[in-house]
Write a protein that holds these residues in place. Sequence first.
Motif, PDB file in Angstrom:
ATOM      1  N   LYS A  10      36.805 -14.699  69.239  1.00 58.32           N
ATOM      2  CA  LYS A  10      36.126 -15.173  68.040  1.00 58.32           C
ATOM      3  C   LYS A  10      36.993 -16.131  67.216  1.00 58.32           C
ATOM      4  O   LYS A  10      38.219 -16.217  67.422  1.00 58.32           O
ATOM      5  CB  LYS A  10      35.698 -13.981  67.196  1.00 58.32           C
ATOM      6  CG  LYS A  10      34.651 -13.108  67.890  1.00 58.32           C
ATOM      7  CD  LYS A  10      34.227 -11.965  66.999  1.00 58.32           C
ATOM      8  CE  LYS A  10      33.138 -11.131  67.645  1.00 58.32           C
ATOM      9  NZ  LYS A  10      32.691 -10.039  66.758  1.00 58.32           N
ATOM     10  N   THR A  92      34.900  -1.387  66.994  1.00 53.90           N
ATOM     11  CA  THR A  92      34.551  -2.551  66.179  1.00 53.90           C
ATOM     12  C   THR A  92      35.416  -2.611  64.922  1.00 53.90           C
ATOM     13  O   THR A  92      35.861  -3.681  64.518  1.00 53.90           O
ATOM     14  CB  THR A  92      33.058  -2.498  65.789  1.00 53.90           C
ATOM     15  OG1 THR A  92      32.290  -2.438  66.985  1.00 53.90           O
ATOM     16  CG2 THR A  92      32.643  -3.716  65.005  1.00 53.90           C
ATOM     17  N   HIS A 116      34.380 -10.366  71.109  1.00 57.21           N
ATOM     18  CA  HIS A 116      33.068  -9.782  71.391  1.00 57.21           C
ATOM     19  C   HIS A 116      33.120  -9.272  72.822  1.00 57.21           C
ATOM     20  O   HIS A 116      33.720  -9.898  73.687  1.00 57.21           O
ATOM     21  CB  HIS A 116      31.982 -10.860  71.280  1.00 57.21           C
ATOM     22  CG  HIS A 116      30.668 -10.448  71.880  1.00 57.21           C
ATOM     23  ND1 HIS A 116      29.721  -9.755  71.166  1.00 57.21           N
ATOM     24  CD2 HIS A 116      30.162 -10.612  73.134  1.00 57.21           C
ATOM     25  CE1 HIS A 116      28.686  -9.518  71.956  1.00 57.21           C
ATOM     26  NE2 HIS A 116      28.926 -10.026  73.151  1.00 57.21           N
TER      27      HIS A 116
END
Length: 138
Positions: A10, A92, A116
């Motif tokens: 990301k 997460t 991700h």
Amino acid sequence: MSNRTFTMIKPDAVKAGNIGNILQMITDGGFKIVAMKYLHITTKQAEKFYEVHAGRPFYGELTQFMSSGPIVAAILEKENAVADFRKLIGATNPAQAEEGTIRKKYATSIGENAVHGSDSDENALIEGSFYFSGLEQF
């Protein structure tokens, strides 16, 4: 069960200069990179990719973040790819991620969590096909 999964490094991890370190962790984890590209997606592309989350409170923030800078998209291969990659990236929330996981090392928050990883074989195929044509997948 598929032997492929999809990942993105990301914008936060790209900006922090962690592409090489994350790719090293991926290959050290036994994954083969079968397709990879460096690109900057638009907000519209991010909205399309994350449309499954449309209507959720974090959707706008997520799509803005994902279009805020370059990413690295990749298709990875390994037996039990999805489950093994989910274990490698960690929870997460990096505060809850196990030691030695990518997110524990490189994520800064739930929103800026470095990588991700597909959550199912079906989504791995859908997500990989979003970024890569059949000609780009070996």
